[in-house]
Motif scaffolding. Structure first.
Motif, mmCIF file in Angstrom:
data_model
loop_
_atom_site.group_PDB
_atom_site.id
_atom_site.type_symbol
_atom_site.label_atom_id
_atom_site.label_comp_id
_atom_site.label_asym_id
_atom_site.label_seq_id
_atom_site.Cartn_x
_atom_site.Cartn_y
_atom_site.Cartn_z
ATOM 1 N N SER A 1 1.069 -1.383 0.257
ATOM 2 C CA SER A 1 0.136 -0.237 0.083
ATOM 3 C C SER A 1 1.087 1.217 -0.238
ATOM 4 O O SER A 1 1.692 1.409 0.579
ATOM 5 N N THR A 2 0.179 1.977 -0.301
ATOM 6 C CA THR A 2 1.421 3.719 -0.184
ATOM 7 C C THR A 2 0.054 5.076 -0.179
ATOM 8 O O THR A 2 -1.492 4.246 0.265
ATOM 9 N N PRO A 3 -0.089 5.854 0.081
ATOM 10 C CA PRO A 3 -0.750 7.009 0.649
ATOM 11 C C PRO A 3 -2.406 6.870 0.050
ATOM 12 O O PRO A 3 -2.967 7.221 1.057
ATOM 13 N N LYS A 4 -1.976 7.110 -1.253
ATOM 14 C CA LYS A 4 -3.343 6.967 -2.022
ATOM 15 C C LYS A 4 -3.650 5.425 -2.575
ATOM 16 O O LYS A 4 -4.614 5.446 -2.840
ATOM 17 N N LYS A 5 -3.405 4.420 -2.388
ATOM 18 C CA LYS A 5 -3.773 3.560 -3.108
ATOM 19 C C LYS A 5 -2.855 1.792 -2.458
ATOM 20 O O LYS A 5 -2.112 2.505 -1.804
ATOM 21 N N TRP A 6 -3.724 0.930 -3.119
ATOM 22 C CA TRP A 6 -3.363 -0.134 -2.927
ATOM 23 C C TRP A 6 -3.316 -1.144 -3.897
ATOM 24 O O TRP A 6 -3.700 -1.262 -5.215
ATOM 25 N N ILE A 7 -1.933 -1.151 -4.571
ATOM 26 C CA ILE A 7 -0.936 -2.046 -4.906
ATOM 27 C C ILE A 7 -1.241 -3.403 -5.656
ATOM 28 O O ILE A 7 -0.430 -4.338 -4.324
ATOM 29 N N THR A 8 -1.615 -4.232 -6.404
ATOM 30 C CA THR A 8 -0.604 -4.993 -7.078
ATOM 31 C C THR A 8 0.372 -5.309 -7.661
ATOM 32 O O THR A 8 0.042 -4.168 -8.744
ATOM 33 N N VAL A 9 1.143 -5.965 -7.541
ATOM 34 C CA VAL A 9 2.564 -6.030 -7.631
ATOM 35 C C VAL A 9 2.257 -7.692 -8.713
ATOM 36 O O VAL A 9 2.000 -8.362 -8.765
ATOM 37 N N LEU A 10 2.272 -7.515 -10.421
ATOM 38 C CA LEU A 10 2.709 -8.343 -11.357
ATOM 39 C C LEU A 10 4.240 -8.459 -11.905
ATOM 40 O O LEU A 10 4.268 -7.302 -12.929
ATOM 41 N N ASP A 11 5.126 -9.282 -11.331
ATOM 42 C CA ASP A 11 6.318 -9.313 -12.281
ATOM 43 C C ASP A 11 6.357 -10.307 -13.137
ATOM 44 O O ASP A 11 6.233 -11.357 -12.846
ATOM 45 N N ALA A 12 6.528 -10.092 -13.934
ATOM 46 C CA ALA A 12 6.578 -10.657 -15.441
ATOM 47 C C ALA A 12 7.372 -11.125 -15.990
ATOM 48 O O ALA A 12 9.261 -10.516 -15.922
ATOM 49 N N PRO A 13 7.913 -12.245 -16.341
ATOM 50 C CA PRO A 13 9.754 -12.389 -16.893
ATOM 51 C C PRO A 13 9.678 -11.690 -18.100
ATOM 52 O O PRO A 13 9.233 -11.853 -18.810
ATOM 53 N N GLY A 14 10.698 -12.000 -18.047
ATOM 54 C CA GLY A 14 11.481 -10.555 -18.868
ATOM 55 C C GLY A 14 12.139 -11.937 -20.409
ATOM 56 O O GLY A 14 13.250 -11.357 -20.705
ATOM 57 N N HIS A 15 12.949 -12.931 -19.998
ATOM 58 C CA HIS A 15 13.716 -13.141 -20.794
ATOM 59 C C HIS A 15 12.317 -14.320 -22.320
ATOM 60 O O HIS A 15 11.196 -13.941 -21.563
ATOM 61 N N GLN A 16 13.227 -14.031 -23.493
ATOM 62 C CA GLN A 16 12.029 -14.424 -24.474
ATOM 63 C C GLN A 16 11.726 -15.373 -24.527
ATOM 64 O O GLN A 16 10.568 -15.600 -25.184
ATOM 65 N N ALA A 17 11.848 -16.614 -24.030
ATOM 66 C CA ALA A 17 10.933 -17.794 -24.087
ATOM 67 C C ALA A 17 10.002 -18.405 -23.638
ATOM 68 O O ALA A 17 8.955 -18.687 -23.413
ATOM 69 N N PHE A 18 9.626 -16.817 -22.131
ATOM 70 C CA PHE A 18 8.727 -16.594 -21.429
ATOM 71 C C PHE A 18 8.227 -15.387 -21.924
ATOM 72 O O PHE A 18 7.376 -14.637 -20.526
ATOM 73 N N VAL A 19 7.442 -14.316 -22.999
ATOM 74 C CA VAL A 19 7.145 -12.877 -23.418
ATOM 75 C C VAL A 19 5.929 -13.748 -23.064
ATOM 76 O O VAL A 19 5.458 -12.823 -23.219
ATOM 77 N N GLY A 20 5.326 -14.713 -23.647
ATOM 78 C CA GLY A 20 3.742 -15.116 -23.808
ATOM 79 C C GLY A 20 3.395 -15.114 -22.468
ATOM 80 O O GLY A 20 2.077 -14.380 -22.090
ATOM 81 N N THR B 1 20.799 -3.270 -26.020
ATOM 82 C CA THR B 1 20.539 -4.344 -26.612
ATOM 83 C C THR B 1 19.281 -4.937 -26.991
ATOM 84 O O THR B 1 18.401 -5.172 -27.385
ATOM 85 N N GLY B 2 18.604 -4.667 -25.400
ATOM 86 C CA GLY B 2 16.792 -4.390 -24.677
ATOM 87 C C GLY B 2 16.507 -3.749 -25.947
ATOM 88 O O GLY B 2 14.879 -4.361 -26.148
ATOM 89 N N LEU B 3 16.791 -2.366 -26.314
ATOM 90 C CA LEU B 3 15.947 -1.926 -27.575
ATOM 91 C C LEU B 3 16.653 -2.183 -28.523
ATOM 92 O O LEU B 3 14.948 -2.022 -29.400
ATOM 93 N N GLU B 4 17.214 -2.481 -29.023
ATOM 94 C CA GLU B 4 16.872 -2.871 -30.922
ATOM 95 C C GLU B 4 16.602 -4.145 -30.902
ATOM 96 O O GLU B 4 15.635 -4.415 -32.021
ATOM 97 N N ARG B 5 16.590 -5.328 -30.207
ATOM 98 C CA ARG B 5 16.871 -6.634 -30.871
ATOM 99 C C ARG B 5 16.262 -7.496 -29.454
ATOM 100 O O ARG B 5 15.926 -8.708 -29.428
#
Length: 716
Positions: free
Chosen positions: A374-393, A418-422
Motif C-alpha cells: 500500500s501507498t498513501p493513496k493506493k492499494w498496489i497489486t504488483v505483477l512481476d513478469a518474466p523478461g526472458h524471450q522464452a516466456f514473453v507470452g 541490446t534490449g531496445l534494438e533486438r
C-alpha cells in the motif's frame, strides 16, 4: 537420432530450432557438452577452460550420449518429455509435479500431490491414509471373508442354450451418434481433452468442504502459477475436457477429431452463426466510468513490471517490498544465506518473488509473480513478469491485468541498447500498448554501477523517448525515475549522496502519483481466471461487482457456483468491485463437469461472457512478417493462450487487400482451435484486446470488433 541440447528453459531442441529462435548458432555451440575425465560428468567448454586452462582436454574428451528425460503423466500413465508436457499443458508446472508422488483423493477419485492435500485439508492426515496411484481400491465391506457355502445338490442336466438377442435400445445416445453421425439432426464438435489429473474409476463422487486461508493464497501463487506460453512451440488447446459446441446441421463443419499432444485443429467457421457487434444487455449508462474508493479512502491499482532479461526487475521489487516492511528482515537474511550457498549472492531479493526452485536455480523469472503493498493513496497489486524471450507470452497475460506498467531499464553500457534494438524491452513496450496501458514508469536501474549516472540517464531518456512516441505513448503519460534496485537507492527514500542531480520523486512517490483509472462497476461481472486450484480462483475483476453469497457462472465450462469467501489485499472482505485483484472460494460446483482452469472467465449468470471460436478484429502488424490468409499464430487474450489462424482479410476503410505488412492496419477474421471467452472492445475493454505471436516474435496487436457467438450444450 537428431542431436538435441537443453536450452535455458529446460527443454531440448535441435540445432535448427536454436537457429530459428536466436538467429545464430552461438547459443547452440555454447551448450555443447563433453565428458570430463576427472569425474565423468558432461560439462560445457567454459568449464574445461576454467579448470584446465586450455582446450586440449576439450578436444580429446568424448561426447556424451544423448538421452532426453521422460516422466509419467498421471493423467494417462504414459511417459513424455518436458517439451511434450509444455506443449500439452502450456507450462512446465505439470512436468515438475510429475516428479512428485501422487496419491488418490477418495473424495473425487483423482490423483494429487502432497501439497495439494495440505492446501485442501490443512494437514497430512488424508495424505497418509490415501492410497498410491495404481494401488487397487479395497472396499472394506466386500473385502470381509464370506461364510462357507453349504454343499450344493447334484447338478441337473444343462439345457440347450437359446440364441442370444442383443437389445440396443438402451445404448448411450452419444455412441449411437458416433455410429451414424450423418443421421443426427445436429453435429456435435466435442473438443475433448485428457484431464490434468487422473480419474480413478470406481470411486464414488461426493462433495467436501474446502476452507482457504491467506497462507493457502501464498501457496497458490508460488506453486500454482498460471500456465501460459510454451517456448519455441505454440501451446495446444487447454488439456482438459470442454463443453460441447452445437453447430446447426448442414453448416458444412465436420466433427473434429481429438487433438493430439502438441497439435491443434481449426474447424471451419459455421455458416449459420451471425456476427454481432454489440450486446443487447449493455446499456449506454453502464459504459460511464467511475472512480471507486475503498472504505479506507484508497483505491485498487495494478502495475506490471516488465523489461529485458537481467534488468533487475525481481531484485528491485523484492528490495521495494523489504523497504516497505512487507517482507521481514529475518526472511531476507535467510534468503541471503541460501543464495550465497547456491553461488548467487546478489539474488536474495529476487527470491522474494522467484519462489520456485527452478527459478532460483536458473536465476530467471519464469512466471508472473503477484505481491501486494500500500501507498498513501493506493492499494498496489504488483505483477512481476518474466523478461526472458522464452516466456514473453506470460508477460502478455500479466500486462492484460494491469492498469499501468513499470519498464525497468538496465543502465549498464550496451545492455540498454541490446534490449531496445533486438531484445525484450522493445517487445514488451509493444505488448503494453496492445494491452491498452497508457501510463508508464521508466525505472532506469543499476545507475550506481556507471561512472556518470546523470549523463547515462539522459542518454537512456533521449533514445527511449523517441521510441515510445512512435509506439503511441504520450510524453505526459511517461514518468522517469533513477533507481538502484539492489541497494534500494531512490526506491522509498532519497539519499543526498546518491543521485544528487535528481530533483524529482522517488519510485514509490511516482507510483502514488499515477492517475486514478475509470472503472465500470455497472457492467455485468467479468473476471478472467489467472490462478486456479480446485474450488479457489484468483484474478482481476475487469467490470462489475461481486459479493459473498452471489451466484456466478464460469465459462466456457458452464460451471454454476456461489461465492463463499473473498480475499482482497490479503484481507477477507464481503464484496469487491472492478479493478480489485481478488481470490474467490467457490461452493456448489458440479464435480461431474470439467474443473475450472486458468483462462476461464467468471461472469454474471444473467449476462454471460460470449463464447466463440470465430471473431473479427482490427489488428496492427508490428513485426517484419507478411500476414496473409491461413496465417497461424498463438493468440494471447487475458489469461488465455490458444492456437489460432486468420481465415479472412476483410475490407478496411473501403480498401481490400490480400496481405498485411509491417506497420499496416487491417480488419481480419480469426478462428481459434477451441472456443474462448471474448467481448467487444467497445463495451469490455479488457476482454476485447488481443496479442498475436509466432516463432518467439510478437506479430500484431489488436482489438475485437465483432463476434460469432456459439451456443452451449448443457453437460451432465
Amino acid at each position: 537420432m537428431v542431436e538435441k541440447r537443453m536450452d535455458t528453459d529446460g527443454c531440448y531442441y535441435t540445432k535448427e530450432q536454436f537457429r530459428s529462435c536466436y538467429g545464430t548458432d552461438e547459443n547452440w555451440n555454447a551448450l555443447e557438452k563433453r565428458i570430463d575425465p576427472r569425474d565423468g560428468q558432461a560439462k560445457v567448454r567454459r568449464d574445461f577452460i576454467d579448470h584446465y586452462g586450455g582446450l586440449s582436454e576439450w578436444k580429446e574428451a568424448k561426447q556424451p550420449e544423448y538421452s532426453e528425460e521422460k516422466r509419467v503423466d498421471p493423467a494417462d500413465g504414459n511417459s513424455y518429455t518436458k517439451a511434450q508436457f509444455i506443449s500439452c499443458y502450456g507450462s512446465d508446472r505439470e512436468w515438475i509435479k510429475a516428479a512428485e508422488e501422487h496419491r488418490i483423493d477418495e473424495a473425487d477419485g483423482k490423483a494429487y500431490t502432497k501439497n495439494d492435500f495440505i492446501i485442501c485439508y490443512g494437514d497430512t492426515v488424508k495424505w497418509d491414509s490415501s492410497r498410491q496411484v495404481g494401488q487397487k481400491h479395497v472396499d472394506p465391506v466386500k473385502a470381509a471373508p464370506a461364510p462357507a457355502p453349504a454343499p450344493a445338490p447334484a447338478p441337473a442336466p444343462a439345457p440347450v442354450p437359446a440364441p442370444v438377442v442383443v437389445d440396443k435400445s438402451d445404448e448411450d445416445e452419444d455412441l449411437q451418434k458416433l455410429d451414424s453421425p450423418t443421421s443426427a439432426p445436429t453435429k456435435i464438435l466435442s473438443l475433448s481433452k485428457k484431464p490434468s489429473l487422473s480419474q480413478d474409476p470406481g470411486i464414488p463422487m461426493k462433495k467436501k468442504e474446502r476452507v482457504v486461508s491467506y497462507e493457502d493464497f501464498q501457496v497458490l501463487q508460488s506453486k500454482h502459477r498460471s500456465p501460459k506460453q510454451s517456448p519455441k512451440a505454440s501451446p495446444s488447446a487447454s488439456p482438459r475436457p470442454r463443453v460441447s459446441i452445437v453447430v446447426p446441421a448442414g453448416s458444412g463443419s465436420a466433427p473434429a477429431s481429438p487433438t493430439q499432444r502438441g497439435q491443434s485443429h481449426f474447424p471451419k467457421p459455421s455458416a449459420g452463426i451471425s456476427l454481432i457487434t454489440s450486446s443487447p444487455d449493455v446499456e449506454p449508462e453502464m459504459l460511464k466510468g467511475e472512480r471507486i474508493n475503498l472504505d479506507d479512502g484508497k483505491y485498487s491499482y495494478s502495475i506490471v513490471i516488465v523489461g529485458h532479461v537481467d534488468a533487475g526487475k525481481s531484485t528491485m521489487m523484492g528490495r521495494l517490498l523489504y523497504e516497505l516492511n512487507v517482507v521481514s528482515q529475518a526472511l531476507i537474511h535467510k534468503y541471503e544465506k541460501n543464495a550465497k550457498n547456491a553461488g548467487k549472492q546478489s539474488f536474495h531479493f529476487a527470491w522474494v518473488l522467484d519462489e520456485t526452485e527452478e527459478e532460483r536455480e536458473r536465476g530467471v523469472t519464469m512466471d508472473v509473480a503477484v505481491a501486494t503493498f500500500s501507498t498513501p493513496k493506493k492499494w498496489i497489486t504488483v505483477l512481476d513478469a518474466p523478461g526472458h524471450q522464452a516466456f514473453v507470452g506470460r508477460a502478455c497475460n500479466g500486462a492484460s491485468q494491469a492498469d499501468a506498467a513499470v519498464v525497468v531499464i538496465n543502465a549498464i553500457a550496451g545492455e540498454f541498447e541490446t534490449g531496445l534494438e533486438r531484445g525484450q524491452t522493445r517487445e514488451h513496450i509493444f505488448i503494453l500498448r496492445g494491452a491498452g496501458i497508457r501510463n508508464l514508469i521508466i525505472a532506469v536501474n543499476k545507475l550506481d554501477t556507471v561512472e556518470n549516472s546523470e549523463k547515462r540517464f539522459g542518454e537512456v531518456q533521449a533514445q527511449l523517448s523517441d521510441f515510445l512516441a512512435t509506439v503511441g505513448f504520450k510524453p505526459e503519460n511517461v514518468k522517469w525515475v533513477p533507481v538502484s534496485g539492489l541497494h534500494g537507492h531512490n526506491l522509498v527514500e532519497r539519499k543526498d549522496d546518491v543521485f544528487p542531480w535528481w530533483k524529482g520523486e522517488t519510485f514509490i512517490g511516482t507510483v502514488d502519483e499515477l492517475p486514478q483509472p475509470q472503472r465500470l462497476p455497472k457492467l455485468p461481472l467479468r473476471m478472467s481466471v489467472s490462478d486456479s486450484l480446485k474450488n479457489v480462483v484468483g484474478g482481476k475483476i475487469e467490470t462489475g461487482t461481486v459479493s459473498v453469497g452471489d451466484k456466478i457462472t464460469v465459462m466456457p465450462v458452464n460451471q454454476a457456483a456461489t461465492i463463499k469467501s473473498l480475499l482482497r489485499h490479503n484481507t477477507m472482505t464481503s464484496s469487491a468491485s472492478a479493478g480489485d485483484y481478488v481470490l474467490c472460494t467457490l461452493s456448489g460446483l458440479d464435480e461431474k463437469k470439467p474443473n475450472i482452469a486458468i483462462g476461464d472467465a467468471m461472469c454474471t449468470p444473467s449476462s454471460r461472457v460470449k463464447l466463440c471460436r470465430v471473431f473479427e478484429a482490427q489488428i496492427m502488424v508490428i513485426a517484419d512478417m507478411l500476414v496473409t490468409r491461413a496465417f497461424r499464430f498463438t493468440l494471447h487474450h487475458q489469461s488465455t493462450t490458444v492456437d489460432a489462424s486468420i481465415t479472412k482479410i476483410l475490407p478496411y476503410n473501403g480498401k481490400t487487400s490480400k496481405k498485411l505488412e509491417m506497420n499496416k492496419t487491417g480488419l481480419v477474421q480469426i478462428t481459434t482451435c477451441r472456443p474462448i471467452c471474448l467481448e467487444m472492445v467497445s463495451e469490455f475493454k479488457g476482454f476485447g484486446r488481443i496479442v498475436m505471436r509466432q516463432a518467439q516474435t510478437t506479430v500484431a496487436m489488436g482489438a475485437v470488433t465483432g463476434i460469432y457467438p456459439q451456443a452451449i450444450k448443457e453437460t451432465t
